[in-house]
Structures are given as C-alpha cells and as structure tokens.
Design an enzyme around this catalytic site. Structure first.
Site, PDB file in Angstrom:
ATOM      1  N   GLY A 176       4.586   1.498  -1.583  1.00  0.00           N
ATOM      2  CA  GLY A 176       4.903   1.849  -2.957  1.00  0.00           C
ATOM      3  C   GLY A 176       3.674   2.173  -3.774  1.00  0.00           C
ATOM      4  O   GLY A 176       2.558   2.244  -3.262  1.00  0.00           O
ATOM      5  N   ASP A 177       3.924   2.349  -5.066  1.00  0.00           N
ATOM      6  CA  ASP A 177       2.898   2.681  -6.049  1.00  0.00           C
ATOM      7  C   ASP A 177       2.694   1.476  -6.949  1.00  0.00           C
ATOM      8  O   ASP A 177       3.655   0.883  -7.442  1.00  0.00           O
ATOM      9  CB  ASP A 177       3.358   3.898  -6.863  1.00  0.00           C
ATOM     10  CG  ASP A 177       2.338   4.349  -7.883  1.00  0.00           C
ATOM     11  OD1 ASP A 177       2.079   3.594  -8.846  1.00  0.00           O
ATOM     12  OD2 ASP A 177       1.812   5.463  -7.746  1.00  0.00           O
ATOM     13  N   PHE A 178       1.421   1.102  -7.176  1.00  0.00           N
ATOM     14  CA  PHE A 178       1.123  -0.075  -7.993  1.00  0.00           C
ATOM     15  C   PHE A 178       1.816  -0.042  -9.347  1.00  0.00           C
ATOM     16  O   PHE A 178       2.218  -1.081  -9.887  1.00  0.00           O
ATOM     17  CB  PHE A 178      -0.386  -0.191  -8.241  1.00  0.00           C
ATOM     18  CG  PHE A 178      -1.216  -0.463  -7.029  1.00  0.00           C
ATOM     19  CD1 PHE A 178      -0.685  -1.090  -5.918  1.00  0.00           C
ATOM     20  CD2 PHE A 178      -2.551  -0.100  -6.996  1.00  0.00           C
ATOM     21  CE1 PHE A 178      -1.456  -1.350  -4.805  1.00  0.00           C
ATOM     22  CE2 PHE A 178      -3.341  -0.352  -5.889  1.00  0.00           C
ATOM     23  CZ  PHE A 178      -2.792  -0.967  -4.786  1.00  0.00           C
ATOM     24  N   HIS A 193     -11.450  -1.290  -9.716  1.00  0.00           N
ATOM     25  CA  HIS A 193     -12.548  -0.346  -9.991  1.00  0.00           C
ATOM     26  C   HIS A 193     -12.108   1.120  -9.891  1.00  0.00           C
ATOM     27  O   HIS A 193     -12.867   2.014 -10.244  1.00  0.00           O
ATOM     28  CB  HIS A 193     -13.757  -0.624  -9.106  1.00  0.00           C
ATOM     29  CG  HIS A 193     -13.585  -0.286  -7.651  1.00  0.00           C
ATOM     30  ND1 HIS A 193     -14.583  -0.523  -6.728  1.00  0.00           N
ATOM     31  CD2 HIS A 193     -12.558   0.273  -6.944  1.00  0.00           C
ATOM     32  CE1 HIS A 193     -14.182  -0.126  -5.528  1.00  0.00           C
ATOM     33  NE2 HIS A 193     -12.960   0.363  -5.649  1.00  0.00           N
ATOM     34  N   ASP A 223       0.851  -1.182   0.000  1.00  0.00           N
ATOM     35  CA  ASP A 223       0.000   0.000   0.000  1.00  0.00           C
ATOM     36  C   ASP A 223       0.886   1.231   0.000  1.00  0.00           C
ATOM     37  O   ASP A 223       2.119   1.129   0.053  1.00  0.00           O
ATOM     38  CB  ASP A 223      -0.936   0.001   1.208  1.00  0.00           C
ATOM     39  CG  ASP A 223      -2.277   0.679   0.922  1.00  0.00           C
ATOM     40  OD1 ASP A 223      -2.277   1.728   0.245  1.00  0.00           O
ATOM     41  OD2 ASP A 223      -3.322   0.168   1.369  1.00  0.00           O
TER      42      ASP A 223
END
Length: 348
Positions: free
Chosen positions: A235-237, A255, A209
C-alpha cells in the site's frame, strides 16, 4: 609589474586538509574497484599473497598493482607483511569477503553505481533547486530497478548486511518482551523484520511497502523459512490504512518527505500503534546545532534525489512525535551513523 610573494609572508595555514578534501573521492574509488575486482575475496582464506599472485587471481595489470595494493593498505583495508605479501585487514575480512554473513560489498557497489552520477550534478541542483535523481522511494537508490527484478534483488541484497546490523541493534534497544507484534514501514523484502523475529521468537511482524515489492518479499522470507511469522501488506503510506501493531518502525522513511507530510504520517502511525505501544524512528538525523558534516551531507543527498526530502534535526523529530500524541520521547546514537528516536503511546 609582477611581484613574487615573499615566502616569509606566505599564509601560515596548512592547505593539507583542503587538498585531502579535494581528492576524497579517490579513496572511495579505490575501495569500489577492489570490491569489483574481487581483491578481498581472493584473500578470504587468510593466506597472504604477493602482488604477482594477486594480479593473477584478480586480473590486475602489473603496472597498476604496486600503488593500488599499497593504497588499500594505507586505507586500512589490506595489511602488508614484511615479505611484501598482502592479507585482508580485520575490517575487510569482516565486511568485504563475498558470501559472508556480514558482507557489505553489495552496498559498496550500489553506492558506486548510484551516487557519483547524482552528485556530479550538484552544481546544477544548487543553481536550480531541482532534484537530479527523482526517486522518493529509497533516497535515489532504487531508480528504475523495480522494473527489473534481477536489478532490484541485487539492490536489496546489497542492503541486507546493513539491515542485519540495524536489526541486531534494534533487537537489543527495546524491551521486546512487552510487545507481541511490530510493523516495519518501508520494510522492503523483510530482512530487518527477519532479524528481529529471529532474535525474539515470540514476535509477529508485518512489512508495509509498495505492492510491487511483494514478489521479492515472498521469495526472500520464504527462503528464510519465516513466512508464518512475517506478513506483507502492500500500500501507500498516505492513502492506505497502516497495519495495527504494538510497535511501528520507521527507518529511512521521514527523510523522504517535507515537514507537513512527516507530521501527517506520524499522525497515521499514532493511530496504528496500539495503546501501550512504541514507535521507533531512525535516520541520519542532523544534530541539533547542525555541525556534523556527515549528517549534513546526507541531508544534501536527500535534496539531490527527491523534490521535498532532507534529513531533519533530532529535536524536530521529537516535537513531531509529541504533536502526534506520543509521550516520553528519547533519542540515542545508533551504529555511529544514525540516531534512534523512540516514543510511546499511553495505555488505554
């Protein structure tokens, strides 16, 4: 000249459903107020109380009490005895008594605080196409709460009972004995991961996350005594490597993005899943013929709170997983409100 319509030629269609739809938010507001005022907690011990006693315990004004309590009974949240006393219904006793392990009152309060302002701007959004509560992280629920640790903790606590149920369901839906590790993408403070590792003690977990969530994760998982089994990766996806694992879980993630980003993320997930592993995707996916009003309202909500988000069809999700390289995709109902799609990565 004004004419009066002949009653015999009046429309035969009953307007009742339209009237009920028009005032549907009134029932929700009754629930929200009952949670806020502590009605269900006041009846938690199981001993019925009359309206005067409940008024003393909760601060209800005597003028409002009769209709309010009887409305709660009519909604199936209270039961009224022959002597005019009230007790919690099984539904309320299970989910609306504070401090119980299955308490959903925090989520009720969260929706009251968050959704009404956003949905009140629906007409404006329909005209402009612009989101009314810009928050791609958590579907409009987080907002600026991450700037206030106390608010963020309250928000996450409100969701814990929900993730408890989701985790318990996921724990039995997969043969976890075939796997030793999993990653929960967007796992927040790790509550769903905690449910899974408690149900299957051999598992090791990682919550991935935003870095700002780490202190909340550390406090919660430390308090549960699971710090040695659940790790946090910030982190960032789309910018940072996803932790490798046998299973990757994406709940309420896809979503929040448009189709291109969903495909991109699932491609990154495919690389993170070890050979022979599984991906689990759950959301309030839209049925393939787009006829379920509750799912469509959820999709409309995502359009209200994010620039690109929406729910998506089950068939589309399975197609994106195949494009990413996964095989043997299946879809099944989950908790009556969601759909779980699973797919596998072939063994090396």
């Amino acid at each position: 000249m004004t004419t009066t319509e002949d009653p015999q030629t009046a429309p035969a269609v009953d307007p009742g459903p339209l009237i009920r739809l028009t005032i549907a938010d009134c029932a929700a507001k009754v629930l929200h107020s009952a949670v806020t005022l502590g009605v269900f907690g006041a009846l938690a011990e199981g001993r019925p109380a009359d309206s005067a006693e409940l008024a003393r315990r909760t601060g209800l004004h005597h003028r409002m009490v009769p209709d309010f309590l009887d409305a709660l009974a009519g909604l199936g949240l209270l039961e009224r005895t022959e002597g005019g006393r009230y007790r919690n219904s099984p539904l309320a006793q299970t989910y609306l008594v504070p401090d119980s392990s299955s308490y959903l009152g925090g989520f009720v309060e969260l929706t009251n605080e968050t959704l009404y302002g956003t949905w009140g701007r629906l007409t404006e959004a329909l005209r402009s196409g612009e989101p009314q509560h810009l928050d791609p992280d958590k579907g409009g629920f987080v907002g600026d709460r991450h700037k206030d640790p106390a608010k963020m903790k309250r928000f996450l606590a409100g969701l814990d009972a929900y993730s408890d149920r989701m985790g318990a369901e996921l724990a039995r839906r997969l043969d976890w004995g075939r796997h030793s590790s999993f990653v929960d993408l967007g796992g927040a403070r790790g509550n769903l991961a905690a449910v899974l590792v408690r149900a299957h003690p051999h598992l090791k977990a990682t919550c991935f996350d935003l870095e700002r969530t780490r202190p909340l994760f550390t406090e919660h998982i430390g308090g549960l005594g699971l710090a040695d089994r659940i790790a946090f990766a910030g982190g960032d996806f789309f910018a940072d490597p996803l932790p490798p694992a046998d299973v990757v879980v994406l709940g309420h993630i896809l979503h929040g993005f448009d189709t291109g980003r969903r495909r991109e993320l699932l491609g990154r997930v495919f690389e993170a899943v070890r050979p022979g592993g599984t991906v689990l995707v759950y959301d309030r996916m839209v049925d393939d013929d787009r006829s379920d009003p509750e799912r469509l309202l959820s999709s409309l909500h995502m359009r209200l709170v994010s620039p690109d988000g929406s729910e998506y069809r089950v068939a589309d999700c399975r197609s994106w997983l195949r494009e990413a390289g996964f095989t043997d995709g299946t879809a099944e109902p989950l908790l009556g409100t969601h759909t779980l799609v699973s797919a596998h990565k072939e063994a090396a």
